[in-house]
Enzyme design. Structure first.
Site, mmCIF file in Angstrom:
data_model
loop_
_atom_site.group_PDB
_atom_site.id
_atom_site.type_symbol
_atom_site.label_atom_id
_atom_site.label_comp_id
_atom_site.label_asym_id
_atom_site.label_seq_id
_atom_site.Cartn_x
_atom_site.Cartn_y
_atom_site.Cartn_z
ATOM 1 N N GLU A 183 -27.887 -33.213 -21.367
ATOM 2 C CA GLU A 183 -27.400 -34.187 -22.359
ATOM 3 C C GLU A 183 -28.085 -34.057 -23.716
ATOM 4 O O GLU A 183 -27.420 -34.041 -24.755
ATOM 5 C CB GLU A 183 -27.603 -35.620 -21.851
ATOM 6 C CG GLU A 183 -26.800 -35.941 -20.614
ATOM 7 C CD GLU A 183 -26.928 -37.400 -20.213
ATOM 8 O OE1 GLU A 183 -26.769 -38.276 -21.063
ATOM 9 O OE2 GLU A 183 -27.187 -37.662 -19.025
ATOM 10 N N ASN A 230 -18.109 -38.807 -26.666
ATOM 11 C CA ASN A 230 -18.910 -39.497 -25.653
ATOM 12 C C ASN A 230 -19.690 -38.462 -24.855
ATOM 13 O O ASN A 230 -19.220 -37.348 -24.649
ATOM 14 C CB ASN A 230 -17.960 -40.257 -24.708
ATOM 15 C CG ASN A 230 -18.691 -40.964 -23.586
ATOM 16 O OD1 ASN A 230 -19.670 -41.689 -23.815
ATOM 17 N ND2 ASN A 230 -18.227 -40.772 -22.360
ATOM 18 N N GLY A 284 -31.516 -45.483 -25.150
ATOM 19 C CA GLY A 284 -31.269 -44.665 -26.334
ATOM 20 C C GLY A 284 -31.958 -43.315 -26.364
ATOM 21 O O GLY A 284 -32.268 -42.809 -27.438
ATOM 22 N N ASN A 335 -30.514 -40.526 -25.687
ATOM 23 C CA ASN A 335 -29.573 -39.611 -26.353
ATOM 24 C C ASN A 335 -29.563 -39.841 -27.857
ATOM 25 O O ASN A 335 -29.444 -38.895 -28.636
ATOM 26 C CB ASN A 335 -28.172 -39.762 -25.766
ATOM 27 C CG ASN A 335 -28.027 -38.975 -24.482
ATOM 28 O OD1 ASN A 335 -28.004 -37.750 -24.506
ATOM 29 N ND2 ASN A 335 -27.980 -39.680 -23.358
ATOM 30 N N ASP A 383 -13.193 -41.343 -19.882
ATOM 31 C CA ASP A 383 -13.728 -39.994 -19.616
ATOM 32 C C ASP A 383 -12.647 -38.913 -19.500
ATOM 33 O O ASP A 383 -12.859 -37.907 -18.816
ATOM 34 C CB ASP A 383 -14.599 -39.986 -18.336
ATOM 35 C CG ASP A 383 -15.783 -40.936 -18.444
ATOM 36 O OD1 ASP A 383 -16.328 -41.078 -19.549
ATOM 37 O OD2 ASP A 383 -16.155 -41.534 -17.417
ATOM 38 N N HIS A 417 -21.156 -37.836 -21.090
ATOM 39 C CA HIS A 417 -21.045 -38.342 -19.725
ATOM 40 C C HIS A 417 -21.971 -37.521 -18.827
ATOM 41 O O HIS A 417 -21.977 -36.287 -18.908
ATOM 42 C CB HIS A 417 -19.596 -38.234 -19.239
ATOM 43 C CG HIS A 417 -19.419 -38.795 -17.872
ATOM 44 N ND1 HIS A 417 -19.416 -40.157 -17.620
ATOM 45 C CD2 HIS A 417 -19.315 -38.197 -16.658
ATOM 46 C CE1 HIS A 417 -19.290 -40.356 -16.318
ATOM 47 N NE2 HIS A 417 -19.231 -39.178 -15.716
HETATM 48 C C1 GAR Z 1 -26.974 -41.327 -20.206
HETATM 49 O O1 GAR Z 1 -27.229 -40.611 -19.035
HETATM 50 C C2 GAR Z 1 -25.498 -41.237 -20.560
HETATM 51 O O2 GAR Z 1 -24.924 -39.988 -20.286
HETATM 52 C C3 GAR Z 1 -24.920 -42.287 -19.656
HETATM 53 O O3 GAR Z 1 -25.864 -43.335 -19.667
HETATM 54 C C4 GAR Z 1 -27.155 -42.825 -19.979
HETATM 55 C C5 GAR Z 1 -27.676 -43.542 -21.217
HETATM 56 O O4 GAR Z 1 -29.001 -43.192 -21.493
HETATM 57 N N1 GAR Z 1 -23.632 -42.693 -20.111
HETATM 58 C C6 GAR Z 1 -22.649 -43.043 -19.295
HETATM 59 O O5 GAR Z 1 -22.781 -43.108 -18.089
HETATM 60 C C7 GAR Z 1 -21.352 -43.400 -19.986
HETATM 61 N N2 GAR Z 1 -20.257 -43.302 -19.063
HETATM 62 P P1 GAR Z 1 -29.642 -43.399 -22.931
HETATM 63 O O6 GAR Z 1 -29.389 -44.832 -23.363
HETATM 64 O O7 GAR Z 1 -31.105 -43.139 -22.672
HETATM 65 O O8 GAR Z 1 -29.032 -42.387 -23.871
#
Ligand code: GAR
Length: 208
Positions: free
Chosen positions: A181, A108, A12, A14, A151, A110
């Site tokens: 991100e 989303n 989490g 993000n 995506d 990515h």
């Molecule tokens: C992030 O890098 C996000 O962009 C990616 O997973 C990670 C989650 O981190 N998402 C994907 O790959 C979706 N296709 P977080 O839980 O620390 O935010």
């Protein structure tokens, strides 16, 4: 105020970037009202609780198929009267019943520059492994609307990040999170909440 629901599966970071942006006033005209996790015990849930945000756990493993799971998520979103749904490290593919119910209302993040290293099977560290194995010198992150294909929805914001000699998937992941991100996801949410994203011929036109 638009009601924002954030879907998570893991650490989490993000979600944390969104919470920090909300606290510092970067997100205008929007408020995170609920965090839904597809995994019990996800650290993202603690981040929400620490900040007084309601949480709900809908474990993917409790549902036999994607259709049943998507229906449960849809019910939770409807009950919450969500104006915007943010997939922030949500590792479960949802089926089209949700996309149909929330057209251009679901975004989303990515961790690559779409259309590179994206689609089914490209998630988390796998994306960075693929970028390094290809040998690209630039990668980055993309925030996009969610449509019926993985995506493939209209791109809202992208930010490029350099790949450096000696990068591992973990190092590249961290650099892309920090430099891209955690910046473009809150910005895209704020733009959405201020109605600064229009769809023209299927593409997002953003008034930054
Ligand atoms: C992030 O890098 C996000 O962009 C990616 O997973 C990670 C989650 O981190 N998402 C994907 O790959 C979706 N296709 P977080 O839980 O620390 O935010």
């Amino acid at each position: 105020m638009k009601r924002i629901v954030v879907l998570v599966s893991g650490g989490g970071t993000n979600l944390q970037a969104l919470i920090d942006a909300q606290k510092s006033g970067i997100i205008k005209n929007g408020e995170i009202t609920l965090v839904i996790s597809s995994k019990e015990g996800a650290y993202a849930l603690e981040r929400a609780e620490k900040n007084g945000i309601a949480t709900k756990v809908l474990p993917r493993k409790d549902y036999p198929d994607s259709a049943g799971y998507s229906k449960a998520i849809l019910e939770a979103l409807n009950e919450e009267k969500a104006d915007l749904v943010v997939l922030a490290g949500f590792m479960t593919i949802l089926d089209e019943c949700i996309v149909k119910a929330y057209p251009y209302k679901m975004i989303n993040v990515h961790p690559a520059l779409i259309p590179s290293f994206c689609g089914e099977g490209y998630y988390g560290l796998k994306v960075h492994e693929a970028a390094l194995s290809y040998g690209v010198k630039v990668s980055g992150a993309t925030v996009h609307f969610v449509n019926e294909q993985a995506d493939a929805g209209a791109i809202i914001l992208q930010k490029a990040v350099a790949v450096e000699n000696g990068d591992t998937p973990e190092i590249l992941q961290k650099r892309i999170m920090e430099q891209a991100e955690w910046k473009i996801l809150p910005e895209a949410v704020s733009l959405y909440c201020q109605d600064k994203i229009k769809i023209v011929d299927g593409k997002a036109v953003v008034d930054r």
